[in-house]
Design a protein around this motif. Structure first.
Motif, PDB file in Angstrom:
ATOM      1  N   VAL A   1       0.830  -1.210   0.000  1.00 40.95           N
ATOM      2  CA  VAL A   1       0.000   0.000   0.000  1.00 40.95           C
ATOM      3  C   VAL A   1       0.860   1.254   0.000  1.00 40.95           C
ATOM      4  CG1 VAL A   1      -1.626   1.363   1.377  1.00 40.95           C
ATOM      5  CG2 VAL A   1      -2.013  -1.086   1.051  1.00 40.95           C
ATOM      6  N   ARG A   2       1.884   1.275   0.823  1.00 42.69           N
ATOM      7  CA  ARG A   2       2.712   2.472   0.960  1.00 42.69           C
ATOM      8  C   ARG A   2       3.596   2.719  -0.264  1.00 42.69           C
ATOM      9  NH1 ARG A   2       2.461   4.549   6.049  1.00 42.69           N
ATOM     10  NH2 ARG A   2       1.663   3.165   7.692  1.00 42.69           N
ATOM     11  N   ASN A   3       3.878   1.674  -1.023  1.00 45.11           N
ATOM     12  CA  ASN A   3       4.807   1.831  -2.145  1.00 45.11           C
ATOM     13  C   ASN A   3       4.135   1.744  -3.505  1.00 45.11           C
ATOM     14  OD1 ASN A   3       7.566   1.975  -0.796  1.00 45.11           O
ATOM     15  ND2 ASN A   3       6.753   0.096   0.108  1.00 45.11           N
ATOM     16  N   GLY A   4       2.823   1.564  -3.522  1.00 43.36           N
ATOM     17  CA  GLY A   4       2.140   1.383  -4.795  1.00 43.36           C
ATOM     18  C   GLY A   4       2.159   2.626  -5.667  1.00 43.36           C
ATOM     19  N   LYS A   5       2.494   2.434  -6.936  1.00 40.73           N
ATOM     20  CA  LYS A   5       2.437   3.544  -7.901  1.00 40.73           C
ATOM     21  C   LYS A   5       1.019   3.706  -8.436  1.00 40.73           C
ATOM     22  CE  LYS A   5       4.155   5.034 -12.428  1.00 40.73           C
ATOM     23  NZ  LYS A   5       5.027   4.706 -13.580  1.00 40.73           N
ATOM     24  N   HIS A   6       0.370   2.576  -8.736  1.00 44.03           N
ATOM     25  CA  HIS A   6      -1.019   2.578  -9.191  1.00 44.03           C
ATOM     26  C   HIS A   6      -1.869   1.907  -8.116  1.00 44.03           C
ATOM     27  CE1 HIS A   6      -0.151   3.875 -13.344  1.00 44.03           C
ATOM     28  NE2 HIS A   6       0.945   3.139 -13.221  1.00 44.03           N
ATOM     29  N   VAL A   7      -2.864   2.624  -7.632  1.00 35.92           N
ATOM     30  CA  VAL A   7      -3.705   2.115  -6.540  1.00 35.92           C
ATOM     31  C   VAL A   7      -5.170   2.203  -6.975  1.00 35.92           C
ATOM     32  CG1 VAL A   7      -4.390   2.372  -4.131  1.00 35.92           C
ATOM     33  CG2 VAL A   7      -2.026   2.859  -4.824  1.00 35.92           C
ATOM     34  N   ALA A   8      -5.825   1.055  -7.041  1.00 33.56           N
ATOM     35  CA  ALA A   8      -7.228   0.993  -7.459  1.00 33.56           C
ATOM     36  C   ALA A   8      -8.095   0.591  -6.266  1.00 33.56           C
ATOM     37  CB  ALA A   8      -7.399  -0.008  -8.595  1.00 33.56           C
ATOM     38  N   PHE A   9      -9.350   1.027  -6.286  1.00 34.73           N
ATOM     39  CA  PHE A   9     -10.264   0.690  -5.192  1.00 34.73           C
ATOM     40  C   PHE A   9     -11.700   0.894  -5.648  1.00 34.73           C
ATOM     41  CE2 PHE A   9      -8.623   4.970  -4.886  1.00 34.73           C
ATOM     42  CZ  PHE A   9      -9.751   5.767  -4.805  1.00 34.73           C
ATOM     43  N   PHE A  10     -12.593   0.110  -5.067  1.00 39.74           N
ATOM     44  CA  PHE A  10     -14.018   0.228  -5.365  1.00 39.74           C
ATOM     45  C   PHE A  10     -14.655   1.281  -4.464  1.00 39.74           C
ATOM     46  CE2 PHE A  10     -13.089  -4.143  -6.708  1.00 39.74           C
ATOM     47  CZ  PHE A  10     -13.660  -4.151  -7.964  1.00 39.74           C
ATOM     48  N   ARG A  11     -15.681   1.922  -4.994  1.00 35.09           N
ATOM     49  CA  ARG A  11     -16.442   2.851  -4.178  1.00 35.09           C
ATOM     50  C   ARG A  11     -17.803   3.114  -4.835  1.00 35.09           C
ATOM     51  NH1 ARG A  11     -13.281   8.641  -5.160  1.00 35.09           N
ATOM     52  NH2 ARG A  11     -14.167   9.127  -7.218  1.00 35.09           N
ATOM     53  N   LYS A  12     -18.723   3.589  -4.029  1.00 37.36           N
ATOM     54  CA  LYS A  12     -20.007   4.034  -4.552  1.00 37.36           C
ATOM     55  C   LYS A  12     -19.821   5.455  -5.069  1.00 37.36           C
ATOM     56  CE  LYS A  12     -24.884   4.378  -3.289  1.00 37.36           C
ATOM     57  NZ  LYS A  12     -25.905   4.159  -2.228  1.00 37.36           N
ATOM     58  N   ALA A  13     -20.487   5.793  -6.155  1.00 33.58           N
ATOM     59  CA  ALA A  13     -20.364   7.126  -6.743  1.00 33.58           C
ATOM     60  C   ALA A  13     -20.682   8.197  -5.704  1.00 33.58           C
ATOM     61  CB  ALA A  13     -21.301   7.266  -7.934  1.00 33.58           C
ATOM     62  N   GLY A  14     -19.819   9.199  -5.626  1.00 31.62           N
ATOM     63  CA  GLY A  14     -20.028  10.283  -4.679  1.00 31.62           C
ATOM     64  C   GLY A  14     -19.505  10.006  -3.288  1.00 31.62           C
ATOM     65  N   ARG A  15     -18.937   8.830  -3.074  1.00 34.03           N
ATOM     66  CA  ARG A  15     -18.383   8.464  -1.769  1.00 34.03           C
ATOM     67  C   ARG A  15     -16.876   8.249  -1.893  1.00 34.03           C
ATOM     68  NH1 ARG A  15     -22.530   5.877   1.201  1.00 34.03           N
ATOM     69  NH2 ARG A  15     -24.484   6.993   0.802  1.00 34.03           N
ATOM     70  N   PRO A  16     -16.126   8.450  -0.809  1.00 37.76           N
ATOM     71  CA  PRO A  16     -14.684   8.217  -0.893  1.00 37.76           C
ATOM     72  C   PRO A  16     -14.341   6.736  -1.018  1.00 37.76           C
ATOM     73  CG  PRO A  16     -15.330   8.771   1.360  1.00 37.76           C
ATOM     74  CD  PRO A  16     -16.531   9.014   0.500  1.00 37.76           C
ATOM     75  N   GLY A  17     -15.217   5.865  -0.513  1.00 37.81           N
ATOM     76  CA  GLY A  17     -14.945   4.434  -0.547  1.00 37.81           C
ATOM     77  C   GLY A  17     -14.320   3.966   0.748  1.00 37.81           C
ATOM     78  N   GLN A  18     -14.861   2.869   1.290  1.00 33.71           N
ATOM     79  CA  GLN A  18     -14.375   2.372   2.579  1.00 33.71           C
ATOM     80  C   GLN A  18     -12.915   1.939   2.510  1.00 33.71           C
ATOM     81  OE1 GLN A  18     -16.487   2.577   5.252  1.00 33.71           O
ATOM     82  NE2 GLN A  18     -14.720   2.127   6.500  1.00 33.71           N
ATOM     83  N   ALA A  19     -12.555   1.238   1.429  1.00 37.58           N
ATOM     84  CA  ALA A  19     -11.171   0.775   1.310  1.00 37.58           C
ATOM     85  C   ALA A  19     -10.198   1.956   1.245  1.00 37.58           C
ATOM     86  CB  ALA A  19     -11.021  -0.098   0.065  1.00 37.58           C
ATOM     87  N   ARG A  20     -10.562   2.973   0.468  1.00 33.82           N
ATOM     88  CA  ARG A  20      -9.681   4.148   0.360  1.00 33.82           C
ATOM     89  C   ARG A  20      -9.590   4.888   1.679  1.00 33.82           C
ATOM     90  NH1 ARG A  20      -6.718   7.441   0.773  1.00 33.82           N
ATOM     91  NH2 ARG A  20      -5.846   8.953  -0.710  1.00 33.82           N
ATOM     92  N   THR A  21     -10.685   4.933   2.415  1.00 25.86           N
ATOM     93  CA  THR A  21     -10.692   5.612   3.715  1.00 25.86           C
ATOM     94  C   THR A  21      -9.761   4.919   4.697  1.00 25.86           C
ATOM     95  OG1 THR A  21     -12.970   6.382   3.376  1.00 25.86           O
ATOM     96  CG2 THR A  21     -12.160   6.322   5.645  1.00 25.86           C
ATOM     97  N   ILE A  22      -9.720   3.602   4.654  1.00 24.96           N
ATOM     98  CA  ILE A  22      -8.871   2.848   5.575  1.00 24.96           C
ATOM     99  C   ILE A  22      -7.403   3.236   5.426  1.00 24.96           C
ATOM    100  CG2 ILE A  22      -7.981   0.529   6.110  1.00 24.96           C
ATOM    101  CD1 ILE A  22     -10.781  -0.559   5.469  1.00 24.96           C
ATOM    102  N   VAL A  23      -6.966   3.521   4.198  1.00 23.06           N
ATOM    103  CA  VAL A  23      -5.538   3.790   3.962  1.00 23.06           C
ATOM    104  C   VAL A  23      -5.213   5.280   3.917  1.00 23.06           C
ATOM    105  CG1 VAL A  23      -5.277   1.596   2.734  1.00 23.06           C
ATOM    106  CG2 VAL A  23      -5.747   3.682   1.431  1.00 23.06           C
ATOM    107  N   ASN A  24      -6.097   6.116   4.392  1.00 24.72           N
ATOM    108  CA  ASN A  24      -5.804   7.560   4.428  1.00 24.72           C
ATOM    109  C   ASN A  24      -4.451   7.818   5.091  1.00 24.72           C
ATOM    110  OD1 ASN A  24      -7.991   8.620   3.103  1.00 24.72           O
ATOM    111  ND2 ASN A  24      -9.192   9.034   4.943  1.00 24.72           N
ATOM    112  N   GLY A  25      -3.621   8.621   4.416  1.00 25.49           N
ATOM    113  CA  GLY A  25      -2.312   8.967   4.964  1.00 25.49           C
ATOM    114  C   GLY A  25      -1.225   7.950   4.674  1.00 25.49           C
ATOM    115  N   MET A  26      -1.577   6.834   4.032  1.00 27.55           N
ATOM    116  CA  MET A  26      -0.590   5.781   3.788  1.00 27.55           C
ATOM    117  C   MET A  26      -0.021   5.807   2.366  1.00 27.55           C
ATOM    118  SD  MET A  26      -2.273   2.452   5.699  1.00 27.55           S
ATOM    119  CE  MET A  26      -0.822   1.425   5.328  1.00 27.55           C
ATOM    120  N   LEU A  27      -0.778   6.319   1.400  1.00 30.46           N
ATOM    121  CA  LEU A  27      -0.342   6.238   0.008  1.00 30.46           C
ATOM    122  C   LEU A  27       0.850   7.159  -0.259  1.00 30.46           C
ATOM    123  CD1 LEU A  27      -3.717   6.149  -1.970  1.00 30.46           C
ATOM    124  CD2 LEU A  27      -2.436   4.269  -0.913  1.00 30.46           C
TER     125      LEU A  27
END
Length: 244
Positions: A29-55
């Motif tokens: 997660v910390r070293n990824g150049k390309h990072v993909a994640f699922f989310r509902k339109a208009g939402r940040p996405g739970q998976a993306r929220t979990i890694v806040n500050g890590m990318l």
């Protein structure tokens, strides 16, 4: 000279706390150049929220926005048709990156191979490009741990049910379970409550919202009457089996 293909990593993030990620997941997660994640339109996405500050600062994000969630019934043929097209489009994008030699980290809530959307990408990508899966603590493990009690004892049979099932199927599964986990609650909560009552397990059920996250909430389900619950809530009924 042909460039070697990149690898698609399906990275399990666990139930929600960053310090519950595996060492391998944290590194990717910390070293990824390309990072993909699922989310509902208009939402940040739970998976993306979990890694806040890590990318990494240089990370290129690819949000994959579901075209439908609950707008169309699961029984409607259009539901599978629309989602199939969506997963095919996501697969094409990820495959193009991998064919160009780029690695891609796909963020996955819980474990990628446990009722996760990544599985639909995995089956489409695996025949064509390298794919690696990083397992993780499941959301349900985080949920039953939050209750402060073991989920199974001795020979208890653990049953996992989806709240999206019809009520009679839920009742049948619940009656035959020693220990029980019900996932995908959300707007299915009233149906799940009814099924638990019919199965004689309502008074023993716990509702866990946002397990292992800062806003975690745990309470007996019978004390949450009329409450609107998030989709990712989990209900558990603890087994009471053999013990020394």
């Amino acid at each position: 000279m042909t460039r070697a293909p990149g690898t698609i990593y399906g990275v399990g993030l666990g139930p929600g706390a960053q310090d519950l990620l595996s060492v391998r997941a944290d590194r990717l997660v910390r070293n990824g150049k390309h990072v993909a994640f699922f989310r509902k339109a208009g939402r940040p996405g739970q998976a993306r929220t979990i890694v806040n500050g890590m990318l990494a600062d240089h990370a290129i994000e690819f949000p994959m926005e579901y075209p439908v969630t609950t707008e169309i019934p699961l029984t409607d043929p259009r539901y599978n048709e629309i989602l199939s097209g969506f997963y095919a489009a996501c697969t094409d994008h990820l495959r193009q990156l991998a064919d160009g030699g780029e690695d891609v980290v796909v963020l996955c809530e819980g474990d990628p191979f446990f009722y996760g959307s990544f599985m639909h990408l995995y089956t489409r990508l695996k025949p064509h490009v390298p794919v690696e899966v990083v397992p993780a603590i499941t959301g349900m493990s985080g949920a039953w741990t939050a209750t402060g009690a073991p989920i199974t004892w001795g020979d208890d049979i653990l049953t996992v049910l989806m709240g999206t099932l019809d009520e009679d199927t839920l009742v049948s599964g619940m009656k035959h379970a020693d220990a029980l986990v019900v996932m995908k609650i959300g707007r299915n909560i009233d149906k799940v409550r009814s099924a638990l009552r019919r199965a004689g397990k309502y008074e023993d059920a716990y509702l866990i919202e946002f397990a292992a996250m800062p806003n975690q909430n745990v309470q007996k389900l019978c004390q949450a009457e009329g409450k609107i619950t998030p989709y990712f809530s989990i209900i558990v009924v603890h087994g009471q089996g053999r013990r020394p």
